[in-house]
Design an enzyme around this catalytic site. Structure first.
Site, short mmCIF file in Angstrom:
data_model
loop_
_atom_site.label_atom_id
_atom_site.label_comp_id
_atom_site.label_asym_id
_atom_site.label_seq_id
_atom_site.Cartn_x
_atom_site.Cartn_y
_atom_site.Cartn_z
N ASP A 67 1.10 -1.28 0.37
CA ASP A 67 -0.22 -0.04 0.02
C ASP A 67 0.77 1.18 -0.37
O ASP A 67 1.88 1.62 0.30
CB ASP A 67 -0.83 0.44 0.89
CG ASP A 67 -0.13 -0.40 2.46
OD1 ASP A 67 0.99 0.03 2.91
OD2 ASP A 67 -1.18 -0.58 3.69
N ASP A 136 -7.69 -2.51 14.09
CA ASP A 136 -9.03 -2.66 13.45
C ASP A 136 -9.08 -3.80 12.85
O ASP A 136 -10.24 -4.07 12.32
CB ASP A 136 -9.63 -1.27 13.21
CG ASP A 136 -9.01 -1.19 11.83
OD1 ASP A 136 -8.14 -1.45 11.69
OD2 ASP A 136 -9.31 0.08 10.82
N HIS A 138 -7.06 -4.47 10.50
CA HIS A 138 -7.22 -3.90 8.64
C HIS A 138 -5.61 -4.80 8.40
O HIS A 138 -5.31 -5.25 8.87
CB HIS A 138 -6.70 -2.84 8.65
CG HIS A 138 -6.08 -2.10 9.35
ND1 HIS A 138 -6.06 -0.80 9.37
CD2 HIS A 138 -4.82 -1.98 8.70
CE1 HIS A 138 -4.82 -0.04 10.08
NE2 HIS A 138 -3.72 -1.06 9.73
N GLU A 143 -9.97 -1.58 4.99
CA GLU A 143 -10.58 -1.33 6.50
C GLU A 143 -11.73 -2.24 6.34
O GLU A 143 -12.53 -2.64 5.84
CB GLU A 143 -10.67 -0.29 6.69
CG GLU A 143 -9.74 1.08 6.46
CD GLU A 143 -8.99 1.05 7.56
OE1 GLU A 143 -8.72 0.34 8.91
OE2 GLU A 143 -8.48 2.48 8.24
#
Ligand code: GLP
Length: 238
Positions: A67, A136, A138, A143
């Site tokens: 990413d 979270d 990810h 996400e």
């Protein structure tokens, strides 16, 4: 799924480096899927150490990163391209032309996503994909959402991710609001996946991801379906 719990961060980094090193030794032109974040830094240092000791040769290795932040180019010291150059690429004999990170300065992120997925296919797919995990759940920057997204795509970052990553920026306001990330398809199609998680703060989400329901609300939970997943975890260094 294989889960390894190590006694500290140094041991986690060494065990993870063993798997990457094995891939490099077995297939000198392997495609390594690489990740950023604070967790893999020790693993990259360990790979550099082994390269300097003459144990590893990266000259034919190809790499694809997960990413990049939208809006940052590779000279920005907060970009993931800069991170990879600093922590690994500039320190070993990998050919810079063989290293790939999504282009954060693309004008059309849909087109950039298509280019990136085509590139991964052209390289023959990913031999081993390294992953960290966000608080979270990810992976890359996939996400929590209502559905899993397969292709490389642009994502709006979760407020919790922006807050967690603010520690690397001068202030939270400077954290980019969006990123471009490899999607779940390329990650799941990698022949082998290695997930590293460091610290007790990651224990709960890791448990949810590995043993909870498979749901796009915890993107890493899809990894339960991967046929060759290794997870290396260590709690806080005492
Ligand atoms: C970022 C990256 C992820 C990484 C995560 C966790 O959001 N996009 O790839 O896994 O942070 O980072 P850390 O290892 O610093 O906890």
């Amino acid at each position: 799924m294989k889960i390894i719990e190590t006694k500290n961060y140094a041991e986690m980094s060494k065990r993870a480096a063993d798997l990457i090193a094995a891939q490099v030794l077995l297939k000198p032109d392997a495609v390594l899927g690489l990740a950023t974040g604070s967790t893999p830094i020790g693993l990259y240092d360990e790979l550099v150490r082994r390269y300097e000791a003459g144990e590893l040769d990266f000259s034919a290795i190809r790499s694809v990163n997960l990413d990049e932040y939208c809006g940052l180019d590779g000279t920005n010291d907060q970009s993931y391209r800069y991170f990879m150059n600093t922590h690994l690429f500039d320190r070993v004999n990998i050919d810079p032309k063989n290293t790939n990170v999504p282009n954060g300065k693309a004008t059309d992120f849909a087109a950039e996503g298509e280019r990136y997925d085509a590139l991964i296919r052209q390289l023959g797919g990913i031999d081993i994909q390294l992953l960290g995990i966000g608080l979270d759940g990810h992976i890359g920057f996939n996400e929590p959402d209502d559905a899993f997204t397969g292709p490389t795509h642009e994502v709006k970052l979760d407020p919790s991710t922006i807050a967690a990553n603010a520690r690397f920026f001068a202030s939270e306001d400077e954290v980019p609001r969006s990123a471009i990330t490899m999607g779940m398809a390329s990650i799941m199609q990698a022949r082998r996946v290695l997930l590293v998680a460091n610290g007790n703060s990651k224990a709960e989400i890791l448990k949810k991801a590995l043993f909870g329901p498979i749901t796009p609300q915890v993107p890493a939970s899809l990894l339960q379906l991967h046929p060759d997943l290794t997870v290396i975890f260590c709690g806080d260094d005492k």
